[in-house]
Design an enzyme around this catalytic site. Structure first.
Site, PDB file in Angstrom:
ATOM      1  N   HIS B  65      24.538  17.319  -6.771  1.00 19.10           N
ATOM      2  CA  HIS B  65      24.670  16.349  -5.686  1.00 19.10           C
ATOM      3  C   HIS B  65      25.797  16.736  -4.724  1.00 19.10           C
ATOM      4  O   HIS B  65      25.644  16.645  -3.507  1.00 19.10           O
ATOM      5  CB  HIS B  65      24.894  14.958  -6.293  1.00 19.10           C
ATOM      6  CG  HIS B  65      25.202  13.917  -5.285  1.00 19.10           C
ATOM      7  ND1 HIS B  65      26.390  13.233  -5.265  1.00 19.10           N
ATOM      8  CD2 HIS B  65      24.489  13.440  -4.236  1.00 19.10           C
ATOM      9  CE1 HIS B  65      26.393  12.370  -4.253  1.00 19.10           C
ATOM     10  NE2 HIS B  65      25.251  12.468  -3.619  1.00 19.10           N
ATOM     11  N   GLU B  68      24.623  19.404  -2.587  1.00 22.40           N
ATOM     12  CA  GLU B  68      23.747  18.847  -1.554  1.00 22.40           C
ATOM     13  C   GLU B  68      24.579  18.390  -0.342  1.00 22.40           C
ATOM     14  O   GLU B  68      24.241  18.676   0.811  1.00 22.40           O
ATOM     15  CB  GLU B  68      22.950  17.679  -2.142  1.00 22.40           C
ATOM     16  CG  GLU B  68      22.077  16.950  -1.137  1.00 22.40           C
ATOM     17  CD  GLU B  68      22.159  15.445  -1.322  1.00 22.40           C
ATOM     18  OE1 GLU B  68      22.590  14.777  -0.369  1.00 22.40           O
ATOM     19  OE2 GLU B  68      21.807  14.951  -2.399  1.00 22.40           O
ATOM     20  N   HIS B  69      25.676  17.706  -0.614  1.00 19.76           N
ATOM     21  CA  HIS B  69      26.568  17.301   0.487  1.00 19.76           C
ATOM     22  C   HIS B  69      27.089  18.519   1.247  1.00 19.76           C
ATOM     23  O   HIS B  69      27.159  18.524   2.471  1.00 19.76           O
ATOM     24  CB  HIS B  69      27.776  16.542  -0.075  1.00 19.76           C
ATOM     25  CG  HIS B  69      27.529  15.085  -0.322  1.00 19.76           C
ATOM     26  ND1 HIS B  69      28.292  14.106   0.235  1.00 19.76           N
ATOM     27  CD2 HIS B  69      26.594  14.456  -1.079  1.00 19.76           C
ATOM     28  CE1 HIS B  69      27.851  12.917  -0.172  1.00 19.76           C
ATOM     29  NE2 HIS B  69      26.821  13.102  -0.968  1.00 19.76           N
ATOM     30  N   GLU B 145      31.572   7.483  -2.773  1.00 19.70           N
ATOM     31  CA  GLU B 145      30.161   7.123  -2.952  1.00 19.70           C
ATOM     32  C   GLU B 145      29.919   6.589  -4.365  1.00 19.70           C
ATOM     33  O   GLU B 145      29.229   5.595  -4.572  1.00 19.70           O
ATOM     34  CB  GLU B 145      29.279   8.355  -2.693  1.00 19.70           C
ATOM     35  CG  GLU B 145      27.790   8.069  -2.794  1.00 19.70           C
ATOM     36  CD  GLU B 145      26.918   9.307  -2.590  1.00 19.70           C
ATOM     37  OE1 GLU B 145      27.457  10.402  -2.320  1.00 19.70           O
ATOM     38  OE2 GLU B 145      25.686   9.182  -2.713  1.00 19.70           O
TER      39      GLU B 145
END
Lengths: 455, 451
Positions: B65, B68-69, B145
């Site tokens: 993840h 991905e950022h 997040e």
């Protein structure tokens, strides 16, 4: 895990924002981006025999239809009983005509039809999606029409719906984001009907009686207070017949009266609520604009640059990209019947909240003082007008947008002129509109989190 | 029944605007799937990488993840933020998502702009720069997040702990966003290794749906992605969950207003099941319980007995590894978790003891058939379905047979899978037990952040 916007938060925002973003969806850009784009779906409109306004777009590609019936019956019409609009709307499919709650559910599920209801501050929207095969559509339509016009409001179901609404209210209390939003609306709108949460309050939910629901239904869920939007695989005569069927049993009634104007805050105000959360939720804003506002385009395009477009917007750049302070940060207008909210927001670790707050204020003040750069304006226009074709790529979206346009009485050439009006906005217009409309010395600031003092 | 027959018949005719799926393979091993949909002059383009949280191990959870950022933080050719700026300037939308079994990137654009998306995606498939300073900021963003999604959301916290208890060995025990401590200790080197190991054309599927011509898309894909080198993708260890021997119970105490209940049973999925029908029977069973307002949980527990304020069942047919058949709910006012649990378990027993009625079954099937048509309203969803199926190794063709397989499920089969899998010794239960919310904790004490 969506990377950019938090989809959960974003969804809440997007629902409200739909009205802001949507209009761009219909526009055909003059620039090469959309050259060759055929956006000319037939947006037709008429009025049913008993006074409901109808908007229709044929969409023959899939054997299905989306219907959306919107009443001026949102929480702004709650009166002394916050939550009344929402509970009333939720009760319609608990019993109607000759059918009880289970039978109504089965009548839709048996044929794969989807029924939905959503209540906002201005509107109560009822939606139906069905296949267009005659038998199936007939059953879906008959059930839908009966729900809208002949709800029986059974007592037992009412008690259950009320109890479960109380559970939803409790659920909100464990969410710092929702707490912040409630506080923001309460303190921004004061005595105005927009002040209370759509879901209502514990006291009012408990105080509500069946007679209140029936009276609300009788007064507001009437043809002259309704817009019927239809998108699907049918021609004009079929759509006319369908609209008549849906509205036939509704009382003609009267349109809801005008809402009072929103009074601007006369001074800055800050509300801090302590909450055992790792992050502080921060909302800053004031009263914004209405649908059809003369400053609409200047404020809309300006906000796109300020914090309305995600990455690339000033707020996102400052808060997230340069400093890594928050996952989501944004600003938006909620254009409503009368001036809705203008909100800037973010969530950040408690110990960073004050830093993030001053950054938000700085970004806003600078934007008001200086306005956008020529480059920012150009990018915003390209994005808004160039994104047009994406926004009409599903029936589901189109039906929402045409219902909204008719509901707010936007001019029928609104779509045709939208891109031109975006293109016509200058940096000076934006600066002027923000200077006249947004007052950085009279902002409401709401924080919910651990870093704050008790309210 | 007549209505169902109409419904079943309906699905058989070809929807004129929608084309077949066209499959292409580039020489470097990348797969391309294209489907025509000419309803609007737009195109959605998605790249699916066979990598996600279930490929991770302790210590580096969340790396997929975070990577991905970082995919938006620049290549040698396009600096940080450039990707988003270019797409925005072209009126497009773009984003990305990471799940247990995949990481996917997408753009939605006016149809003539597809080349822009291909150019940018091909560039960042191999040429990411991963600058240290950008990484440090983005790691902060991801920790925020995580606080937003999980730490400050009592139900999400309960779900995370439920998963970690239900799975001991399976990589599904880790949250997709990663454990906070792992995020804190993640390094840019971890990302570099992850990136070079998994982001390769032969580990990706490109899915395009919209107002396009398939062969032209193929030529364009070859031009942009065709020159990227194939990479040796390591085989992954199976890490199969050993059979559960006895019920597991976890209580999560967190500041919250409402209790919450989660129940899960280990079950096979379409990819792992020995007899295919079992997976479809589990899917229908989830539908019987909670698909639509007439399903059993809303009809019996929310409306009938009024024990639940809300209750759901869920099953992910398309997981890569064995997963859970889930039930969850919140008690109605005046009822507690124990009563809700009892009521949910009675529903499970009913599934074992009595065959599902024909009308109920027909209702589920009707929804599936109608859903098939409705789904085509969204080009994004169409692409997404193909991407998932291809990425978990089932193949996009699986979606073409879905309706047929669901239609074939019998009441006896549902009973059989209920008896076989929904057993007490195969069950995990998690209860969220709320602690007071209202400012009881002294400032600065570890409350929701105590990881």
């Amino acid at each position: 895990m969506m990377k950019r916007l938090n989809w959960k938060i974003a969804l809440a925002v997007i629902v409200i924002l739909a009205l802001t973003f949507t209009l761009a969806r219909f526009e055909r850009g003059d620039e090469p981006v959309s050259a060759g784009v055929d956006s000319s779906f037939e947006f037709q409109s008429w009025t049913t025999e008993n006074g409901a306004r109808v908007v229709f777009v044929p969409a023959p590609e899939l054997p299905m239809v989306d219907v959306r019936v919107v009443f001026d019956a949102g929480s702004a019409r709650d009166g002394d009983l916050p939550g009344l609009a929402n509970v009333t709307a939720g009760m319609l499919n608990e019993g109607a005509g000759q059918w009880d709650s289970d039978q109504l559910a089965e009548r839709f599920d048996d044929i794969g039809a989807n029924y939905g209801v959503s209540v906002k501050r201005d509107m109560a929207a009822f939606s139906l999606r069905s296949l267009t095969e005659e038998d199936l559509l007939e059953q879906a339509m008959q059930t839908f029409a009966t729900i809208l016009a002949e709800p029986t409001f059974p007592h037992e179901a009412f008690n259950r719906v009320r109890r479960n609404t109380l559970v939803s209210l409790q659920n909100k209390k464990q969410s710092p984001g929702e707490l912040a939003e409630d506080l923001f609306y309460r303190h921004l709108f004061g005595q105005h009907p927009y002040a209370t949460p759509v879901l209502g309050k514990e006291e009012s939910i408990k105080a509500m009686e069946l007679a209140d629901l029936k009276a609300f239904h009788q007064r507001y869920l009437v043809a002259n207070n309704a817009v019927v939007a239809i998108v699907g695989d049918m021609d004009r005569p079929q759509a006319e017949a369908l609209a008549e069927k849906i509205t036939a049993k509704l009382n003609a009634g009267e349109a809801a009266p005008a809402l009072p104007e929103v009074e601007a805050l006369d001074e800055a105000n800050r509300v801090d609520r302590s909450h055992p959360s790792a992050q502080t939720h921060l909302l800053v804003g004031q009263a914004g604009m209405r649908r059809g506002d003369r400053d609409y385009f200047s404020l809309y395009v300006g906000n796109h640059i300020l914090g309305g477009s995600g990455f690339g917007s000033r707020i996102m750049e400052t808060i997230r990209e340069e400093r890594g302070l928050a996952y989501s940060s944004y600003s938006y207008f909620v254009p409503q019947r009368v001036n809705g909210a203008f909100i800037m927001g973010l969530q950040t670790s408690n110990d960073q909240a004050e830093q993030a707050l001053s950054l938000l204020q700085e970004v806003l003040t600078r934007f008001i003082d200086e306005g956008p750069t020529a480059e920012e304006l150009q990018h915003a226009k390209k994005n808004i007008t160039g994104g047009f074709p994406l926004r009409i790529d599903s029936n589901k979206d189109i039906v929402q947008y045409i219902a909204m346009i008719e509901f707010y009485g936007l001019p029928h050439d609104y779509l045709d002129t939208f891109n031109d009006r975006v293109e016509a906005v200058t940096a000076a217009d934006i600066r002027d509109a923000f200077q006249r409309r947004i007052h950085p010395d009279k902002l409401l600031t709401v924080t919910v989190g651990n870093g704050s003092r008790s309210e | 029944m007549r209505r169902l027959l109409i419904l079943l018949g309906l699905g058989l005719f070809c929807l004129p605007a929608l084309g077949q799926v066209h499959e292409y393979n580039l020489d470097n091993g990348m797969k391309l799937l294209v489907r025509e949909d000419h309803r609007a002059p737009v195109v959605v383009s998605q790249i699916w990488y066979k990598i996600g949280a279930s490929y991770e191990h302790n210590g580096i959870t969340g790396v997929s993840h975070v990577l991905e950022h970082m995919m938006f933080k620049g290549t040698e050719k396009h600096g940080p933020g450039e990707f988003s700026r270019i797409i925005a300037e072209n009126g497009g939308r773009e984003n990305a998502f990471t799940s247990k079994d995949f990481t996917a990137y997408f753009q939605q654009l006016e149809k003539s702009r597809l080349a822009i998306s291909f150019e940018l995606e091909a560039d960042r498939m191999r040429n990411l720069t991963l600058p240290e300073d950008e990484f440090k900021k983005e790691r902060q963003v991801v920790m925020e997040e995580r606080k937003l999604r999980t730490e400050d959301n009592p139900r999400a916290l309960a779900y995370e702990k439920f998963n970690a208890a239900a799975f001991m060995v399976s990589p599904y025990r880790h949250p997709t966003i990663g454990w906070m401590n792992d995020l804190k200790n993640l390094t840019v080197e971890d990302l570099q290794q992850w990136y070079h190991q998994w982001y390769a054309p032969n580990n990706a599927t490109l899915v395009v749906v919209g107002d396009v011509e398939p062969d032209a898309v193929y030529r364009l894909a070859r031009e942009h992605f065709g020159r990227l080198p194939r990479v040796d993708v390591p085989p992954i260890k199976p890490r199969v969950e050993p059979p559960q021997k006895g019920e597991r119970r976890v209580v999560v105490q967190e500041p919250a207003e409402l209790p919450y209940l989660l129940i899960g049973y280990h079950v096979p999925v379409l990819k792992t099941v020995e007899q295919e029908w079992e997976a479809y029977a589990l899917e229908v069973m989830a539908g019987i319980l909670s698909s639509g307002r007439s399903a059993r949980l809303p009809a019996r527990l929310v409306r009938g007995q009024q024990i639940a304020a809300g209750a759901d069942a869920g099953y992910d047919l398309y997981s890569r590894q064995d997963n859970l058949f889930m039930l969850s709910g919140t008690p109605a006012r005046g009822h507690d978790i124990a009563e809700l649990e009892q009521a949910l378990l009675e529903e499970i027993e009913a599934l074992k003891n009595e065959p599902v009625g024909q009308a109920e079954l027909a209702r589920i099937k009707a929804q599936v058939v109608a859903g098939d048509v409705y789904e085509k309203d969204s080009v994004f969803y169409q692409a997404m379905q193909m991407g998932i199926l291809e990425t978990v190794g089932l193949g996009w063709q699986t979606m073409e047979v879905y309706r047929e397989k669901i239609n074939a499920v019998t009441p006896q089969q549902i009973q059989q899978v209920a008896r076989k899998y929904l057993r007490q010794d195969n069950r995990s239960v998690t209860i969220l037990d709320p602690l007071p919310l209202d400012g009881q904790q002294p400032a600065g004490s570890p409350t929701a952040t105590g990881h």
